[in-house]
Design a protein around this motif. Structure first.
Motif, PDB file in Angstrom:
ATOM      1  N   GLY A 183     -12.352  -5.598  -0.101  1.00 56.23           N
ATOM      2  CA  GLY A 183     -11.531  -5.403   1.140  1.00 56.23           C
ATOM      3  C   GLY A 183     -10.855  -4.148   1.004  1.00 56.23           C
ATOM      4  N   MET A 195      -8.689 -10.685   1.732  1.00 50.89           N
ATOM      5  CA  MET A 195      -9.294  -9.512   0.881  1.00 50.89           C
ATOM      6  C   MET A 195      -9.289  -8.585   1.571  1.00 50.89           C
ATOM      7  N   VAL A 196      -9.014  -8.332   2.910  1.00 49.17           N
ATOM      8  CA  VAL A 196      -8.820  -7.018   3.605  1.00 49.17           C
ATOM      9  C   VAL A 196      -7.506  -6.625   3.487  1.00 49.17           C
ATOM     10  N   LEU A 247     -17.656  -7.976  -3.806  1.00 47.06           N
ATOM     11  CA  LEU A 247     -16.979  -7.753  -2.293  1.00 47.06           C
ATOM     12  C   LEU A 247     -15.760  -7.039  -2.414  1.00 47.06           C
ATOM     13  N   LYS A 259      -6.620  -5.889   0.013  1.00 48.94           N
ATOM     14  CA  LYS A 259      -7.293  -4.868  -0.707  1.00 48.94           C
ATOM     15  C   LYS A 259      -7.897  -5.434  -1.971  1.00 48.94           C
ATOM     16  N   LEU A 260      -8.347  -6.785  -1.939  1.00 43.22           N
ATOM     17  CA  LEU A 260      -8.936  -7.318  -3.144  1.00 43.22           C
ATOM     18  C   LEU A 260     -10.513  -7.076  -3.368  1.00 43.22           C
ATOM     19  N   SER A 261     -10.845  -7.206  -4.755  1.00 48.30           N
ATOM     20  CA  SER A 261     -12.078  -7.076  -4.947  1.00 48.30           C
ATOM     21  C   SER A 261     -12.602  -8.114  -5.613  1.00 48.30           C
ATOM     22  N   LEU A 262     -13.688  -8.850  -5.565  1.00 42.94           N
ATOM     23  CA  LEU A 262     -14.443  -9.823  -6.518  1.00 42.94           C
ATOM     24  C   LEU A 262     -15.681  -9.353  -6.803  1.00 42.94           C
ATOM     25  N   GLU A 304      -1.441  -7.203  -4.256  1.00 43.25           N
ATOM     26  CA  GLU A 304      -2.130  -5.867  -3.415  1.00 43.25           C
ATOM     27  C   GLU A 304      -3.178  -5.379  -4.441  1.00 43.25           C
ATOM     28  N   HIS A 305      -4.391  -5.067  -4.247  1.00 42.98           N
ATOM     29  CA  HIS A 305      -5.336  -4.524  -5.280  1.00 42.98           C
ATOM     30  C   HIS A 305      -5.629  -5.288  -6.455  1.00 42.98           C
TER      31      HIS A 305
END
Lengths: 338, 338
Positions: A276, B267-268, A274, B271-274, B239-240
């Motif tokens: 964002g 997340m938006v 996922l 601007k995160l990623s999992l 961020e990120h």
């Protein structure tokens, strides 16, 4: 000579759903253009869901709007006076111009637009603007869309979602599925837009509606809605599924955060990702996007729809209606002919 | 000549926390080795958290174990009889050998191990085996660790977590923070392992403990625990920020899924990623990993700790104790000298 403008300002921070009292329309005299500036009479302005977030206090990816400040946003207008040779009078320009009818802007801060047959000015606020690039970046970069992927888009009848689904279809998706908030939108998705399936998320648990719409699962999820949609997508993902998280409109007016997805443990076993994102980080893709999508528009491959409302006076009502899903495709506020 | 073995089988599918009744130790006679097979006397076997998932019915990334089937798992042993020239008698081998003292295996399915000074056989089940590669893949590939990142590892005193934190420290992390379940483990993390901060997650809301431990936020999260830890990390991300989701031991025995993170909307904006992952998809990194980590072990740069328990008879108890956090570093079941 000073320039008379009419501008919308944030009067108070909304708590939950905004009300008209949170905004005020003021008449101002702005200083006339200095050397290097232009006066732009706005033709169309944009209202977008992300603006709701800017009305809150507190740290986000962008600074919040201040109380008493004119609200920001994209607009396209015509230069009516120029003190910059780079942007002559008569130019059509895109600017982060704020909610107003006339703006005095640094020429360096406007982008001169081409005037192409079949491309009205409003398209630079939608399909060829920020929402279009958002759809492009999210689908191709963040979700790493590949031919034969099955794609689910939430909020699929909106400015961004309606493009995501079409980009996927035109690039060889095995299946394109969307959710929307009215039966009319659902019919539009499976009719004119060529989605393989669509559902009204009011019709039952999203997880069940999605299972019926995509019985073989999904590979890509493009999320504009969040909440229950995200949980449903995590459940429906095939192995190596990829989600691009663009927005979470279901929670924008929420006072308490909505419950989170209860199935995050599936992220490991199904090896899901996922991500964002904010389109502003990805302007390196703009040239490729503009070239390809301009061609899709002029060729007629891409269906472009707008919901156009008249007038600056009603801009706040138009924005509030956007948050309630009153738009199909891009919501546009028309300010003037030209 | 048949080979006498003692093997642990799954007797019933556990509901919630497994009990000894869900398992049984049986004595069998297995057919002797055919051409191309070897007989291996096991020295050490592995118990790992992922095994809990295999005991459930239903689709996962791997087929569930069947009732009445000998349970699977990694083990290292000595070849005591060989009918394969590729794997001579006396070889030290790694195999997915199942929970038993002696195994008859296809030579093609075992990996002959080097016997290096300072590298006992059990290390091939931990630091140089699947847990080590899991730490490596998760940190460097899934979370895209970069020098100067601040890193948070949940379950940091376990087989995987204790390596993640050290790999990060040895590669220039600006800060390494870990959570664990006892004060002793916390002391070990900040003492011998050189973590900058650590906390016992029983001591309060994880979000608050993490805020104190990483007041400037985190860039990378390596999750072995899930649940509340995941929500706390999403809140603490800069961020990120990037999360590698490796496991969710907090929910492995859960009958009802735990609540999901209520802050997914972050997340938006951030601007995160999992990214969830399974190490088996990433064996292309094994050679680089083995070379580099063997050097870190023999040089003494890497602290390797094991919790070693004796005997096949107690293997189930050892596994249950692992799920309760009874290990520091890798949990090993010792089966024989050799």
């Amino acid at each position: 000579m000073p320039v008379a403008t009419r501008e919308w300002q944030l009067a108070a921070r909304p708590h939950g759903e905004p009300t008209p009292d949170d905004f005020r329309l003021v008449e101002l005299e702005r200083p006339g253009p200095a050397e290097g500036q232009v006066v732009v009479r706005m033709l169309v302005m944009s209202v977008d869901p992300y603006m709701r977030g800017r009305m809150n206090a507190g740290k986000s990816y962008a600074a919040p709007w201040e109380i008493g400040e004119t609200m920001k946003g994209g607009a396209v207008g015509r230069v009516v006076e120029s003190r910059s040779p780079a942007v002559p009078e008569g130019s059509l320009v895109l600017a982060d111009a704020a909610w107003r009818d006339v703006a005095v802007l640094d020429a360096a801060h406007v982008r001169v637009l081409p005037e192409l047959p079949g491309i009205p000015p409003s398209y630079y606020l939608g399909v060829l603007g920020m929402p279009g690039l958002t759809a492009w970046v999210g689908l191709f970069r963040m979700a790493e869309f590949r031919e034969a992927d099955a794609v689910f888009v939430s909020g699929a009848a909106g400015a961004v979602g309606s493009l995501v689904g079409q980009f996927a279809r035109l690039n060889g998706a095995s299946r394109v599925v969307g959710s929307a908030g009215t039966p009319e939108k659902v019919r539009w998705l499976t009719g004119e837009l060529g989605f393989d399936a669509a559902f009204d998320y009011h019709d039952g648990p999203v997880a069940e509606l999605l299972r019926d719409a995509a019985p073989e699962g999904i590979d890509v999820f493009f999320d504009n809605v969040g909440g229950e949609h995200l949980e449903a997508a995590i459940g429906a993902f095939n192995e190596h599924g990829r989600g691009a998280l663009c927005g979470a409109i279901s929670g924008y007016n929420a006072v308490e955060p909505p419950p989170g997805p209860r199935n995050m443990f599936l992220m490991v076993g199904k090896k899901l990702s996922l991500r964002g994102f904010i389109v502003g980080d990805h302007t390196d893709m703009r040239d490729e996007f503009t070239t390809k999508v301009t061609r899709m528009v002029t060729s007629g491959d891409l269906v472009v729809r707008e919901t156009v409302r008249d007038g600056l006076d009603d801009a706040v009502d138009t924005f509030l209606d956007l948050l309630r899903g009153g738009n199909t495709g891009k919501m546009i506020v028309k300010l003037a002919e030209g």
